[in-house]
Design a protein around this motif. Structure first.
Motif, short mmCIF file in Angstrom:
data_model
loop_
_atom_site.label_atom_id
_atom_site.label_comp_id
_atom_site.label_asym_id
_atom_site.label_seq_id
_atom_site.Cartn_x
_atom_site.Cartn_y
_atom_site.Cartn_z
N ASN A 54 0.84 -1.19 0.00
CA ASN A 54 0.00 0.00 0.00
C ASN A 54 0.88 1.24 0.00
N ASN A 70 -4.90 6.58 -1.21
CA ASN A 70 -4.14 5.35 -0.96
C ASN A 70 -4.37 4.38 -2.11
N TYR A 71 -3.28 3.74 -2.52
CA TYR A 71 -3.38 2.67 -3.53
C TYR A 71 -2.75 1.41 -2.96
N ASN A 110 -6.79 -1.86 -5.10
CA ASN A 110 -7.63 -1.04 -4.24
C ASN A 110 -7.19 0.41 -4.35
N ASN A 112 -8.36 4.40 -2.78
CA ASN A 112 -9.21 5.13 -1.84
C ASN A 112 -8.87 6.61 -1.85
N TYR A 114 -10.18 10.36 0.22
CA TYR A 114 -11.02 10.90 1.29
C TYR A 114 -10.77 12.39 1.46
N THR A 129 -15.79 10.10 1.02
CA THR A 129 -14.83 9.06 0.67
C THR A 129 -15.25 8.39 -0.65
N TYR A 130 -14.24 7.91 -1.36
CA TYR A 130 -14.48 7.11 -2.56
C TYR A 130 -13.58 5.89 -2.48
N ASP A 131 -14.17 4.71 -2.65
CA ASP A 131 -13.43 3.45 -2.59
C ASP A 131 -13.66 2.67 -3.88
N SER A 133 -12.28 -1.07 -5.93
CA SER A 133 -11.47 -2.28 -5.96
C SER A 133 -11.85 -3.10 -7.18
N HIS A 166 -17.39 -0.08 -6.66
CA HIS A 166 -17.23 1.35 -6.40
C HIS A 166 -18.16 1.74 -5.25
#
Length: 238
Positions: A54, A70-71, A110, A112, A114, A129-131, A133, A166
């Motif tokens: 990460n 974050n990736y 993944n 993310n 925020y 937030t946006y997530d 994967s 998503h």
């Protein structure tokens, strides 16, 4: 597998760098492996491995906004062994030419984002937030039994199972007094999947369903969906 003879190795590296008082960088790397063996463990799960990393960055430009990203990437693989044979006294039971293996490999990405707004307005905080994967899961068969079936035209390789997910989420909190407030949340989710364990809905090619006989099931059902969720919370800080 909890009772099988197992050799396990695990390791993790963590790095945190703060070049300025408004920025920090993080990096983590983890790896692990399990090997199964011992008397009577010729078949079943033989080994499994995982590697993950990460990379993240966070910004704190002021006391009214914080944001970051974050990736991460995860890699899993495992090896299993089995034998396609009749029970004794059939000689197939001890025939190694009927052995087959399965290697399962999955890669997951993944991402993310925020943003925190702790002082959006008087007595009000917000977070967005946006997530995301996605997964690519492969099932590769091998071994003498698979080769003989393939030579006879009786083996069909399994296609990869892929999916993407998503979620966009927002949280708004308002405090009437320092310890009591209310929160309002909203989620939007979208899930897409291609899975050989599904069939098409009649009259809708490309739209999968898991319930082959049309029954209502509370079990596994790997189907695409879109969803909107909203809820209200009463907050009490103590």
């Amino acid at each position: 597998y909890d009772e099988a003879n197992r050799t396990r190795h695990r390791g993790t590296l963590l790095f945190d760098v703060t070049p300025t008082n408004t920025v920090d960088l993080t990096f983590s790397l983890a790896t692990g492996s399990d090997t199964y063996g011992g008397p009577g463990h010729e078949f079943g799960l033989l080994d499994s491995n995982i590697q993950t990393y990460n990379i993240g960055i966070n910004f704190y430009p002021s006391n009214v906004v914080n944001f970051g990203a974050n990736y991460g990437r995860d890699h899993f693989d495992s090896n299993q062994k089995s034998r396609n044979a009749n029970p004794p006294p059939d000689p197939q039971f001890t025939d190694p030419s009927r052995d087959w293996m399965l290697k399962n490999t999955e890669n997951v990405n993944n991402f993310n984002l925020y943003a925190d707004l702790p002082k959006l307005a008087r007595k009000t905080t917000a977070r967005v937030t946006y997530d995301f994967s996605d997964s690519d899961n492969a099932f590769v068969h091998s071994g003498p039994r698979i080769l003989s079936l393939a030579a006879a035209g009786q083996f069909i390789p399994l296609p990869n199972v892929t999916n993407s997910w998503h979620r966009l989420a927002g949280d708004l909190q308002y405090f009437f007094v320092p310890r009591i407030g209310v929160g309002v949340d909203y989620w939007y989710e979208r899930f897409n999947v291609r899975d050989f364990n599904t069939i098409d809905i009649p009259g809708q090619p490309g739209t999968p369903r898991i319930d082959y006989l049309g029954e209502i099931s509370t079990g596994y059902g790997n189907r695409p969906y879109r969803g909107h969720t909203a809820f209200v919370r009463l907050l009490y800080v103590y």
